[in-house]
Write a protein that holds these residues in place. Structure first.
Motif, mmCIF file in Angstrom:
data_model
loop_
_atom_site.group_PDB
_atom_site.id
_atom_site.type_symbol
_atom_site.label_atom_id
_atom_site.label_comp_id
_atom_site.label_asym_id
_atom_site.label_seq_id
_atom_site.Cartn_x
_atom_site.Cartn_y
_atom_site.Cartn_z
ATOM 1 N N SER A 14 -38.317 38.930 46.784
ATOM 2 C CA SER A 14 -37.109 38.540 46.056
ATOM 3 C C SER A 14 -36.608 37.181 46.507
ATOM 4 C CB SER A 14 -35.997 39.566 46.260
ATOM 5 O OG SER A 14 -36.454 40.844 45.990
ATOM 6 N N ILE A 15 -36.690 36.913 47.811
ATOM 7 C CA ILE A 15 -36.241 35.609 48.300
ATOM 8 C C ILE A 15 -37.109 34.502 47.695
ATOM 9 C CG2 ILE A 15 -36.069 34.116 50.334
ATOM 10 C CD1 ILE A 15 -35.091 36.519 51.899
ATOM 11 N N PHE A 16 -38.423 34.723 47.707
ATOM 12 C CA PHE A 16 -39.309 33.700 47.134
ATOM 13 C C PHE A 16 -39.057 33.534 45.643
ATOM 14 C CE2 PHE A 16 -41.685 34.020 51.079
ATOM 15 C CZ PHE A 16 -41.938 32.685 51.299
ATOM 16 N N LEU A 17 -38.844 34.652 44.971
ATOM 17 C CA LEU A 17 -38.541 34.596 43.536
ATOM 18 C C LEU A 17 -37.270 33.780 43.319
ATOM 19 C CD1 LEU A 17 -39.043 35.535 40.627
ATOM 20 C CD2 LEU A 17 -37.673 37.546 41.135
ATOM 21 N N GLY A 18 -36.233 34.066 44.126
ATOM 22 C CA GLY A 18 -34.973 33.340 44.008
ATOM 23 C C GLY A 18 -35.164 31.850 44.223
ATOM 24 N N LEU A 19 -35.945 31.490 45.234
ATOM 25 C CA LEU A 19 -36.181 30.073 45.518
ATOM 26 C C LEU A 19 -36.874 29.396 44.341
ATOM 27 C CD1 LEU A 19 -37.341 30.267 49.260
ATOM 28 C CD2 LEU A 19 -35.168 29.414 48.421
ATOM 29 N N SER B 19 -31.964 45.181 38.536
ATOM 30 C CA SER B 19 -32.593 44.095 39.290
ATOM 31 C C SER B 19 -33.172 43.056 38.343
ATOM 32 C CB SER B 19 -33.700 44.635 40.194
ATOM 33 O OG SER B 19 -33.173 45.605 41.061
ATOM 34 N N VAL B 20 -33.849 43.544 37.283
ATOM 35 C CA VAL B 20 -34.435 42.613 36.313
ATOM 36 C C VAL B 20 -33.335 41.792 35.644
ATOM 37 C CG1 VAL B 20 -35.735 42.451 34.162
ATOM 38 C CG2 VAL B 20 -36.455 44.050 35.935
ATOM 39 N N LEU B 21 -32.229 42.470 35.288
ATOM 40 C CA LEU B 21 -31.125 41.753 34.643
ATOM 41 C C LEU B 21 -30.518 40.712 35.587
ATOM 42 C CD1 LEU B 21 -29.290 44.621 32.699
ATOM 43 C CD2 LEU B 21 -30.787 42.844 31.788
ATOM 44 N N PHE B 22 -30.406 41.061 36.873
ATOM 45 C CA PHE B 22 -29.893 40.086 37.848
ATOM 46 C C PHE B 22 -30.810 38.863 37.907
ATOM 47 C CE2 PHE B 22 -27.403 43.468 40.232
ATOM 48 C CZ PHE B 22 -26.171 42.877 40.012
ATOM 49 N N ILE B 23 -32.118 39.124 37.924
ATOM 50 C CA ILE B 23 -33.084 38.026 38.010
ATOM 51 C C ILE B 23 -32.965 37.111 36.789
ATOM 52 C CG2 ILE B 23 -35.554 37.474 37.956
ATOM 53 C CD1 ILE B 23 -35.954 40.083 39.635
ATOM 54 N N VAL B 240 -32.685 43.296 46.234
ATOM 55 C CA VAL B 240 -33.064 42.255 45.268
ATOM 56 C C VAL B 240 -31.891 41.312 45.004
ATOM 57 C CG1 VAL B 240 -33.796 41.807 42.899
ATOM 58 C CG2 VAL B 240 -34.843 43.660 44.189
ATOM 59 N N ALA B 241 -30.729 41.869 44.663
ATOM 60 C CA ALA B 241 -29.580 41.029 44.326
ATOM 61 C C ALA B 241 -29.161 40.193 45.536
ATOM 62 C CB ALA B 241 -28.421 41.894 43.842
ATOM 63 N N GLY B 242 -29.107 40.822 46.698
ATOM 64 C CA GLY B 242 -28.721 40.098 47.909
ATOM 65 C C GLY B 242 -29.675 38.957 48.210
ATOM 66 N N SER B 243 -30.982 39.217 48.061
ATOM 67 C CA SER B 243 -31.965 38.162 48.340
ATOM 68 C C SER B 243 -31.830 36.996 47.374
ATOM 69 C CB SER B 243 -33.386 38.707 48.227
ATOM 70 O OG SER B 243 -33.530 39.827 49.047
ATOM 71 N N LEU B 244 -31.548 37.309 46.103
ATOM 72 C CA LEU B 244 -31.385 36.226 45.124
ATOM 73 C C LEU B 244 -30.226 35.323 45.528
ATOM 74 C CD1 LEU B 244 -31.782 38.124 41.724
ATOM 75 C CD2 LEU B 244 -33.419 36.557 42.774
ATOM 76 N N VAL B 245 -29.125 35.940 45.940
ATOM 77 C CA VAL B 245 -27.971 35.156 46.370
ATOM 78 C C VAL B 245 -28.320 34.352 47.621
ATOM 79 C CG1 VAL B 245 -25.577 35.262 47.137
ATOM 80 C CG2 VAL B 245 -26.382 36.852 45.413
ATOM 81 N N GLY B 246 -29.003 35.001 48.536
ATOM 82 C CA GLY B 246 -29.421 34.314 49.756
ATOM 83 C C GLY B 246 -30.255 33.085 49.432
#
Lengths: 91, 460
Positions: A14-19, B19-23, B240-246
């Protein structure tokens, strides 16, 4: 133990996806992106709702966890929406 | 009828959809045309994740409902009442609340079970990141709203910084305490207090001009705290949501640090070196003040104008009168652009928000890289309350503390107006040779009043 490895895997992906997703953001959107991401970090609300309520302390902790996370969620989404509605391109 | 297993499976299925919607939501937030829908999508994701969690809860429904309603009220009131100039401190505050929620979740998990080694490790990390995010954000809030004004190097700051450094070994001890068979119950409360103090010490020494970096970093940390809470509770959507924010906070942090040509470590733990170069003192010359009336005469004859706003525009609340001036100039046949430096102001994109509030079309905003090559074609560059981001030392003086920082090179424009309250140096404490350049005219006074005068001259 296996479940933690699996979830750790989810965390890293997820972190890599976010980046990848956010690597090219125009500077106009820096603030809304930050504020929108901030609202998403209110997902801690889901965690707060999963807490147990065995004793007095747990109930108090749960109450405040839900309270703080809700402020984050409602405030975050509303202010992001308010901000984005100001961004206009005049024809 | 559902059995317990079915509920869990159903919940997890909805979590996957969320999770998909957050992404998708955060992806759409990164594009101007889709940003509003992206935010909406992510709020739908939040709503579905929360609703499906509510199906099966242990906490009493009265507690849940009262906490959510109270939180919704407080959050909505803050979000709808806040002035756009106060957005940085408000984002800081909300970040802090998110961190606090993760902190409390981990605390509750600690009192709830006798945690095994791995669980204990996750609890302590979550408490640490959540606690630092909370109190660090409170300090950032205080600094941005000018409620806290402690100098770097003051006694209180030094004590708090000491707590920050103490907290790192304390975290390590707490993480591995079960393996060392230390009884945690006695020291746990002390650890909670220490993390909160550590957060104060983490942000307290960092100056106001570095706040864009700090806010982005705290934003990132609030997400990481939620992700660790997710590991602790074995919940996918939190992770998932936390990692996206991170990740998004981390990207902004890096962008901000790059725009200052400094490393993140330097910003957090060193701060600006006290101006090491004395070279600049020699070349100080005369400043050439100008009145608003004369500024009007020059602007009236300009065919292209670049406006470069900084934190001073936010302080003076001058964004509306700036927009008015821009419109009058355009009616007069002048081409107007706004040069926005990524770290102008107190948070990422601060100037963009203010100008958007004042109804300036966002396609008029240009970034340093776009505008610098053609700077010499601008008749007038109007610098409004910006200082370090237009300081030519960054390109001309290798000894300067800000040497190498990308700037908006207004000194290459034909004429430069600098609107400023006094001759004090910018946040970096570096003297700005721009003020002494041949083509620079200083317009002293409150930015809003000065531009207001120019605007009324135009109308006459």
């Amino acid at each position: 133990m296996e479940v933690y490895i699996l979830l750790g895997f989810v965390l890293l992906l997820s972190i890599f996806l976010g980046l990848e997703l956010i690597s090219k953001v125009p500077s106009t959107l820096h603030t809304p992106l930050m504020s929108g991401a901030n609202a998403i970090s209110g997902i801690a609300l889901v965690g707060a709702l999963m807490l147990s309520a065995e004793g007095q302390i747990q109930n108090v902790l749960a109450f405040f966890a839900i309270l703080f996370a809700s402020i984050n969620v409602f405030g975050g989404y509303l202010v992001t929406n308010r901000m984005l509605s100001m961004f206009k391109k005049k024809s | 009828m559902y059995t317990l297993i079915d509920i869990t499976i159903f919940q997890n299925l909805v979590y996957i959809v969320s999770s998909v919607l957050f992404i998708l939501g955060i992806k759409m937030l990164g594009k101007e045309s889709t940003a509003v829908r992206g935010n909406l999508l992510s709020s739908v994701a939040m709503l579905s994740a929360v609703s499906v969690t509510l199906i099966d809860v242990d906490i009493g429904i009265t507690i849940i409902i009262s906490a959510i309603i109270l939180g919704a009220l407080i959050g909505s009131v803050i979000a709808l009442k806040v002035k756009m100039t106060a957005i940085p401190e408000m984002v800081a505050l909300f970040n802090g609340f998110g961190g606090m929620a993760s902190f409390l979740i981990a605390w509750s998990q600690f009192t709830d079970t006798q945690p095994a080694l791995l669980q204990n490790l996750l609890i302590m990390i979550t408490i640490y990141i959540g606690g630092i995010t909370f109190s660090g954000s409170i300090v950032a809030y205080g600094k941005l709203s000018e409620k806290i004004n402690l100098e770097k190097g003051s006694l209180v700051t030094n004590i708090l910084v000491t707590f920050f450094y103490l907290s790192i070994p304390a975290l390590l001890i707490m993480m591995f305490a079960p393996a060392l068979s230390i009884d945690l119950n006695f020291i746990f409360f002390g650890f909670l207090v220490l993390t909160v103090l550590a957060g104060l010490g983490f942000v307290m020494p960092i100056g106001g001009g570095d706040m864009p970096v700090v806010i982005s970093l705290l934003n990132s940390l609030s997400g990481i705290a939620a992700a660790f809470a997710g590991l602790l509770l074995l919940n996918n959507v939190l992770i998932v949501a936390g990692s996206l924010v991170g990740a998004s906070g981390l990207i902004l942090t890096i962008i901000m640090a790059k725009a200052m040509n400094r490393t993140i470590g330097n910003i957090l733990f060193v701060g600006y070196a006290s101006a090491s170069s004395t070279k600049s003192e020699g070349e100080q010359g005369e400043v050439k003040p100008i009145t608003a009336e004369d500024a009007y005469l020059i602007l009236e004859n300009a065919s292209s104008v670049l406006v470069v706003p900084g934190y001073g525009m936010a302080v003076a609340q001058a964004q509306h009168v700036v927009r008015e001036l821009g419109e009058l100039l355009e009616e007069n046949g002048t081409e107007v652009k706004y040069g926005i430096h990524p770290v102008a102001g107190r948070m990422p994109g601060h100037m963009n928000v203010l100008l958007a509030e004042a109804n300036v079309s966002y396609d008029l905003l240009v970034e340093p890289d776009d505008v610098n090559p053609t700077m010499d074609t601008f008749d007038v560059a109007v610098v409004i309350g910006a200082n370090d981001v237009v300081n030519p030392s960054a390109t001309e003086e290798p000894g300067s503390p800000i040497y190498g920082m990308p700037i908006i090179e207004v000194h290459n424009a034909k004429t430069v107006f600098v609107l400023k309250r006094s001759m004090s140096s910018g946040f970096a404490g570096v003297q700005n040779p721009l003020f002494f350049k041949e083509n620079t005219r200083m317009l002293f006074g409150d930015a809003k009043e000065s531009i207001g005068t120019v605007v009324s001259e135009f109308k006459d």
